[in-house]
Scaffold this motif. Structure first.
Motif, PDB file in Angstrom:
ATOM      1  N   ASP A   1     -35.880 -34.825   9.214  1.00 23.63           N
ATOM      2  CA  ASP A   1     -37.029 -34.519  10.113  1.00 23.63           C
ATOM      3  C   ASP A   1     -38.196 -34.480   9.295  1.00 23.63           C
ATOM      4  O   ASP A   1     -39.295 -34.735   9.720  1.00 23.63           O
ATOM      5  N   SER A   2     -38.131 -34.103   8.115  1.00 17.38           N
ATOM      6  CA  SER A   2     -39.483 -33.836   7.261  1.00 17.38           C
ATOM      7  C   SER A   2     -40.274 -35.116   6.813  1.00 17.38           C
ATOM      8  O   SER A   2     -41.249 -35.098   6.443  1.00 17.38           O
ATOM      9  N   VAL A   3     -39.317 -36.258   7.176  1.00 19.24           N
ATOM     10  CA  VAL A   3     -40.000 -37.588   6.482  1.00 19.24           C
ATOM     11  C   VAL A   3     -40.122 -38.437   7.737  1.00 19.24           C
ATOM     12  O   VAL A   3     -40.821 -39.555   7.531  1.00 19.24           O
ATOM     13  N   ARG A   4     -39.713 -38.335   8.803  1.00 15.04           N
ATOM     14  CA  ARG A   4     -39.671 -39.232   9.840  1.00 15.04           C
ATOM     15  C   ARG A   4     -41.069 -39.494  10.246  1.00 15.04           C
ATOM     16  O   ARG A   4     -41.867 -38.774  10.566  1.00 15.04           O
ATOM     17  N   GLY A   5     -41.309 -40.776  10.394  1.00 10.94           N
ATOM     18  CA  GLY A   5     -42.527 -41.295  11.012  1.00 10.94           C
ATOM     19  C   GLY A   5     -43.564 -41.565   9.700  1.00 10.94           C
ATOM     20  O   GLY A   5     -44.760 -42.117   9.695  1.00 10.94           O
ATOM     21  N   ARG A   6     -43.076 -40.953   8.385  1.00 13.70           N
ATOM     22  CA  ARG A   6     -43.831 -41.293   7.255  1.00 13.70           C
ATOM     23  C   ARG A   6     -43.109 -42.225   6.114  1.00 13.70           C
ATOM     24  O   ARG A   6     -43.582 -43.206   5.573  1.00 13.70           O
ATOM     25  N   PHE A   7     -41.695 -42.151   6.232  1.00  9.13           N
ATOM     26  CA  PHE A   7     -41.077 -42.866   5.223  1.00  9.13           C
ATOM     27  C   PHE A   7     -40.279 -43.976   6.097  1.00  9.13           C
ATOM     28  O   PHE A   7     -39.873 -43.668   7.136  1.00  9.13           O
ATOM     29  N   THR A   8     -40.104 -45.221   5.443  1.00  4.12           N
ATOM     30  CA  THR A   8     -39.327 -46.192   6.179  1.00  4.12           C
ATOM     31  C   THR A   8     -38.270 -46.683   4.947  1.00  4.12           C
ATOM     32  O   THR A   8     -38.701 -47.135   3.874  1.00  4.12           O
TER      33      THR A   8
END
Length: 122
Positions: free
Chosen positions: A60-67
């Motif tokens: 959750d802490s990286v969703r939308g920022r990391f791929t």
């Protein structure tokens, strides 16, 4: 053998791309994952990607920022990290498991590589 690379020092809001080269293994397909360990904290799951890339999981802490992505011809798994925050500072590890699926749990991975340090300054 798994070798992570691409870490470094970046300012908050910046980007980095980590790479994980997989070599010396005979399994035909593998799930790839990224995990991290911040100073004084336990290792935690960051992202996972299936062999085809169709299944991806993110903390959750990286969703939308990391791929997460991969190039199976190059036996390499990537982690594109955007809008980095100081709390993303950690040693990042890659892991693999012979499978076509992807997994969220650290215990599900059989092979681990040495980490690469990511430091995000505020």
């Amino acid at each position: 053998q798994l070798q992570a690379s691409g870490g470094g020092l970046v300012q908050a809001g910046g980007s980095l791309r980590l790479s994980c080269a997989v070599s010396g293994h005979t399994f035909a397909t593998y799930a790839g994952a990224w995990l991290r360990q911040a100073p004084g904290k336990e290792r935690e799951f960051v992202a996972a990607i299936s062999w085809s890339g169709a299944i991806q999981y993110y903390a959750d802490s990286v969703r939308g920022r990391f791929t997460a992505s991969r190039d199976n011809a190059k036996t390499t798994v990537y982690l594109e990290m955007n809008n980095l925050k100081p709390e993303d500072t950690a040693v990042y590890y890659c892991a693999a498991r012979p499978s076509v699926l992807a997994y969220r749990e650290l215990r599900d991975y059989d092979y681990w590589g040495r980490g690469t340090l990511v430091t995000v300054s505020s």
